[in-house]
Design a protein around this motif. Structure first.
Motif, mmCIF file in Angstrom:
data_model
loop_
_atom_site.group_PDB
_atom_site.id
_atom_site.type_symbol
_atom_site.label_atom_id
_atom_site.label_comp_id
_atom_site.label_asym_id
_atom_site.label_seq_id
_atom_site.Cartn_x
_atom_site.Cartn_y
_atom_site.Cartn_z
ATOM 1 N N THR A 240 47.108 70.743 -51.831
ATOM 2 C CA THR A 240 47.225 72.120 -51.326
ATOM 3 C C THR A 240 48.692 72.386 -51.051
ATOM 4 O O THR A 240 49.464 71.456 -50.786
ATOM 5 N N GLU A 241 49.057 73.653 -51.149
ATOM 6 C CA GLU A 241 50.421 74.048 -50.795
ATOM 7 C C GLU A 241 50.357 75.096 -49.700
ATOM 8 O O GLU A 241 49.844 76.200 -49.926
ATOM 9 N N LEU B 129 39.099 74.191 -49.233
ATOM 10 C CA LEU B 129 39.184 73.458 -50.496
ATOM 11 C C LEU B 129 38.047 73.865 -51.439
ATOM 12 O O LEU B 129 38.260 74.105 -52.615
ATOM 13 N N CYS B 130 36.831 73.945 -50.892
ATOM 14 C CA CYS B 130 35.701 74.226 -51.773
ATOM 15 C C CYS B 130 35.439 75.725 -51.892
ATOM 16 O O CYS B 130 34.596 76.145 -52.676
ATOM 17 N N GLY B 131 36.156 76.531 -51.142
ATOM 18 C CA GLY B 131 36.044 77.980 -51.330
ATOM 19 C C GLY B 131 34.995 78.654 -50.477
ATOM 20 O O GLY B 131 34.718 79.838 -50.637
ATOM 21 N N VAL C 50 45.369 75.998 -53.675
ATOM 22 C CA VAL C 50 44.661 74.740 -53.871
ATOM 23 C C VAL C 50 44.707 74.414 -55.357
ATOM 24 O O VAL C 50 44.360 75.257 -56.191
ATOM 25 N N VAL C 51 45.133 73.197 -55.683
ATOM 26 C CA VAL C 51 45.164 72.783 -57.083
ATOM 27 C C VAL C 51 44.240 71.583 -57.241
ATOM 28 O O VAL C 51 44.336 70.603 -56.503
ATOM 29 N N GLY D 58 44.807 69.532 -61.648
ATOM 30 C CA GLY D 58 45.903 70.211 -62.330
ATOM 31 C C GLY D 58 45.733 71.702 -62.496
ATOM 32 O O GLY D 58 46.606 72.373 -63.033
ATOM 33 N N GLU D 59 44.592 72.250 -62.032
ATOM 34 C CA GLU D 59 44.350 73.680 -62.215
ATOM 35 C C GLU D 59 44.376 74.392 -60.866
ATOM 36 O O GLU D 59 43.788 73.896 -59.894
ATOM 37 N N ASP D 60 45.060 75.524 -60.811
ATOM 38 C CA ASP D 60 45.089 76.298 -59.569
ATOM 39 C C ASP D 60 43.727 76.969 -59.385
ATOM 40 O O ASP D 60 43.345 77.840 -60.161
#
Ligand SMILES: Nc1ncnc2c1ncn2[C@@H]1O[C@H](COP(=O)(O)OP(=O)(O)O)[C@@H](O)[C@H]1O
Ligand SMILES: [Mg+2]
Lengths: 313, 238
Positions: free
Chosen positions: B11-12, B54-56, B65-66, B69-71
């Motif tokens: 996460t950023e 994280l899971c939305g 959240v990546v 490799g996918e945003d």
């Protein structure tokens, strides 16, 4: 053979043999033809309410969408029965998609109110465009237009068989849904939609599908009702026709395939007998409904399933 | 060590505010493939909120959240889950009116080549609920319901399985069983484990992250965390 198939096809067989063996008097034959088409409407309602857990107070909108699509196309455009049925099915499906898309932006009580409002708009539109719909007075579909495959659908016996076929198709479709993994997801949404979402299901899309299936079956039932009984009127779009399927399902069994039929028979004859006894028959009807909902909260079949027969779908 | 290849999710500056309360505040977090990561912190620290981001299940106020490799920051929850994030609830959330079988079958979602019945039986035999397969899940004991919740997480075959306090309210022997199961699952799945019981954390986690007032105050292997003075002050309580 599987128990659930025996139960449902057994019920259909009984409905067939009642007619074949001439058990019905003319009066009851007519009643049952009506009940079967209305029970098909109840099945449509139950897909949304009983299986998916969405309570609509505006299903008369879908019933009358089919009723008017077929009735007006026969009356104004000289469609034959087959053409008008196809039109009614397509129109109901499209209409349910639009209404579902809009109404599903809300949940719970708001969903009930929004569906109620939409159906009131539909009802008022029918009155407003009286030039086409002939408003309150309605349209009588002539006997000569009520012919399918050269069968006269106004003939009471043919009409009964036609109603039985429509009901059977809806019942089998409902049974298939209830047994499919699609139906299992609908039930999961009814039981715990948060969890269904967290298992990766697109809950919103499933609900939309449920509205479309429910609305299309209701519309088909409406179209058949108009064709079989020859009358298309605004009263079918009014509030009582939104409440009836809810009552049939509540009484017969929420989320059971045969529930709407049981509920429709029960209600029809309850009103019939009560009005023989007194003019204030709604009091008797009301008290009976109260007793049923107090002592069989899940409806008659729903209660049987809960207590004894867990396998009833 | 920090190549993109071995990071499963990061996460950023992810944040969540609830009416002014910063439940999660600018968190930068990484989890590596195949590790068991424990997430600890006092009640109300923001652990459940953080994993929900994280899971939305909860939308972030800011940050990204990546995953693999996918945003995935803009993906709806059901898509994140089909992409391979599994989540089990802190408060047991099963379909109480459905059978144990149906609960697990719903979690499997798409039937694989194995056949639904086989897959359900396989998962249930791992957690030891096979003999209750036809039972209504609401009739199970609390401990068994927690096991079913775990079984549903396993059945999803996620790449990342988030377990929110799975051992809460269980007896010691049940906890021992859970430790074994989680170890078992970790052979094929990365695990993010929120856990209060330090014995469980110390015996199965590879690494630990400490969340305090919505911020990660420490990250590292068990010894580092145990000996970290800030953590001791804030959480371990010496
Ligand atoms: N839906 C919510 N609305 C408002 N505040 C919330 C909500 N969920 C959590 N909080 C608050 O956010 C903080 C973190 O809660 P939570 O993530 O549940 O902590 P933990 O899981 O670490 O115990 C708490 O102060 C809690 O009261
Ligand atoms: Mg929590």
């Amino acid at each position: 053979m599987r128990k659930d198939l025996i139960l449902h096809f057994g019920a259909l067989a009984i409905l067939l043999f009642l007619e074949l063996l001439g058990v019905f008097s003319d009066y009851h034959q007519g009643n049952f033809a009506r009940i079967l088409v209305l029970a098909a409407y109840g099945i449509g309602y139950n897909v949304l309410f009983g299986y998916t857990g969405l309570l609509s107070l505006g299903h008369a909108l879908f019933f009358s969408a089919g009723l008017y699509a077929s009735g007006l196309s026969i009356y104004h455009l000289d469609y034959n029965v087959g053409q008008s049925l196809i039109l009614a099915i397509c129109f109901s499906a499209f209409f349910s998609l639009v209404i579902g898309y809009l109404a599903l932006r809300t949940v719970g009580v708001s969903f009930m109110i929004v569906t109620l409002m939409f159906s009131q708009v539909g009802y008022l539109c029918i009155l407003y465009f009286g030039g086409i719909t002939r408003g309150d007075e309605g349209i009588v579909i002539q006997q000569s237009s009520r012919v399918f495959l050269s069968l006269d659908l106004s003939d009471p016996t043919i009409r009964y068989y036609a109603a039985l076929i429509i009901f059977s198709l809806c019942l089998i479709f409902n049974l298939w849904i209830a047994k499919s993994s699609f139906g299992r997801v609908l039930i999961a949404i009814r039981e715990n939609s948060d969890r269904a979402l967290m298992l990766g299901y697109n809950v919103h899309l499933y609900k939309l599908f449920a509205v479309i299936i429910s609305g299309t079956i209701s519309g088909l039932a409406g179209a058949c009702y108009g064709i079989l009984f020859g009358y298309v009127g605004a009263s079918f779009a009014a509030v009582p026709y939104s409440i009836f399927p809810l009552l049939w399902v509540l009484i017969g069994g929420v989320g059971t395939v045969l529930g709407p039929l049981v509920g429709a028979i029960f209600m029809f004859y309850l009103i019939d007998y009560a009005s023989d006894i007194t003019d204030a028959y709604m009091i008797i009807v009301g008290i009976t409904l109260l007793v049923v909902t107090l002592y069989a909260r899940r409806g008659l079949l729903g209660e049987l399933r809960y207590r004894y027969f867990k396998w009833i779908p | 060590m920090d190549t993109l290849d071995n990071i499963l999710l990061y996460t950023e500056n992810i944040s969540k505010n609830f009416q002014g309360i910063k439940a999660v505040n600018n968190v930068n977090f990484k989890i590596y493939k195949n590790e068991i990561r424990a997430l600890i912190g006092p009640n109300g620290a923001g652990k459940t909120t953080f994993v929900s981001l994280l899971c939305g299940r909860i939308n972030a106020s800011a940050g990204k959240v990546v995953f693999c490799g996918e945003d995935i920051s803009d993906l709806p929850v059901f898509e994140r889950i089909s992409n391979g994030i599994g989540y089990t609830f802190q408060i047991t959330s099963i379909f109480v009116n459905l059978t144990v079988y149906e609960n697990v079958a719903l979690a499997i979602r798409k039937d694989n080549s194995n056949g639904e019945e086989n897959s359900v039986s396989e998962v249930l035999s791992k957690v030891g609920l096979l003999d209750r397969i036809e039972q209504r899940s609401g009739d199970l004991s609390y401990g068994h319901q927690r096991l079913l919740e775990l079984a549903m997480g396993m059945a999803q075959k996620p790449k990342l399985l988030i377990l929110d306090e799975p051992t809460q309210g269980l007896s010691d022997s049940e906890i021992e069983n859970f430790k074994k199961l989680i170890k078992d699952i970790s052979s094929s799945t990365t695990i993010l484990l929120i856990e209060h019981n330090m014995d469980v954390v110390m015996s199965i986690a590879d690494n630990i992250s400490v969340l305090h007032f919505g911020e990660i105050i420490a990250d590292g292997d068990k010894e580092t965390i145990q000996n970290d003075p800030i953590v001791q002050k804030a959480y371990l309580g010496d």
